[in-house]
Design an enzyme around this catalytic site. Structure first.
Site, PDB file in Angstrom:
ATOM      1  N   ASN A 120      11.687  -8.312   7.350  1.00  0.00           N
ATOM      2  CA  ASN A 120      12.014  -7.636   8.604  1.00  0.00           C
ATOM      3  C   ASN A 120      11.526  -8.514   9.747  1.00  0.00           C
ATOM      4  OD1 ASN A 120      12.970  -5.333   7.212  1.00  0.00           O
ATOM      5  ND2 ASN A 120      10.872  -4.583   6.990  1.00  0.00           N
ATOM      6  N   ILE A 168       0.823  -1.209   0.000  1.00  0.00           N
ATOM      7  CA  ILE A 168       0.000   0.000   0.000  1.00  0.00           C
ATOM      8  C   ILE A 168       0.865   1.271   0.000  1.00  0.00           C
ATOM      9  CG2 ILE A 168      -0.243   0.336   2.514  1.00  0.00           C
ATOM     10  CD1 ILE A 168      -3.269   0.612   2.061  1.00  0.00           C
ATOM     11  N   HIS A 191       5.976 -11.877   6.093  1.00  0.00           N
ATOM     12  CA  HIS A 191       5.834 -11.466   4.688  1.00  0.00           C
ATOM     13  C   HIS A 191       7.205 -11.106   4.145  1.00  0.00           C
ATOM     14  CE1 HIS A 191       5.341  -8.020   7.331  1.00  0.00           C
ATOM     15  NE2 HIS A 191       5.967  -7.302   6.409  1.00  0.00           N
TER      16      HIS A 191
END
Ligand code: 5GP
Ligand code: ZN
Length: 114
Positions: free
Chosen positions: A87, A31, A100
């Site tokens: 991360n 996004i 992810h």
């Protein structure tokens, strides 16, 4: 997990175009893109962080890289190069606690990433 953004997206509770989907994982556009191409490769199982991986997850993690390669070929950035980043933990910049893999491409990448 009912209050997890990525679980909600997977269930269709939050709208997002799935660039790829199969039984194990799905891919959406970030996004807030940090590169001309910024995709998120998301295993469907709610695994909070890299540290929470279990043995049964390892084949799916291998598939993450296969999907990254397929996307690179489909989107035409296999020659220019791309970066896959995960991360792990807030100190490393993780903000969504459902594992992810960021797939970034379309610009020169700097090192160290900061
Ligand atoms: P992290 O900071 O955890 O490594 O990455 C989370 C990523 O998810 C961020 O790059 C953020 O922009 C993206 N993100 C957060 N919420 C949403 C959302 O509702 N939809 C999409 N497509 N991306 C999101
Ligand atoms: Zn989740």
């Amino acid at each position: 997990m009912s209050d997890c953004i990525f679980c909600k997206i997977d269930r269709g509770g939050i709208p997002a175009e799935k660039v790829h989907e199969d039984g194990d994982l799905f891919v959406i556009r970030d996004i807030n893109p940090q590169a001309p191409t910024h995709l998120l490769i998301i295993p469907k199982r709610h695994i909070p962080t890299l540290l929470d991986l279990e043995d049964a997850d390892l084949p799916v993690i291998g598939r993450v890289y296969d999907v990254a390669n397929r996307l690179a070929r489909e989107h035409g950035f296999e020659k220019s190069g791309y970066r896959v980043v995960v991360n792990c933990g807030a100190g490393a910049g993780q903000s969504v606690f459902h594992i992810h893999y960021h797939l970034l491409a379309g610009r020169a990448m700097k090192w160290p990433p900061g």
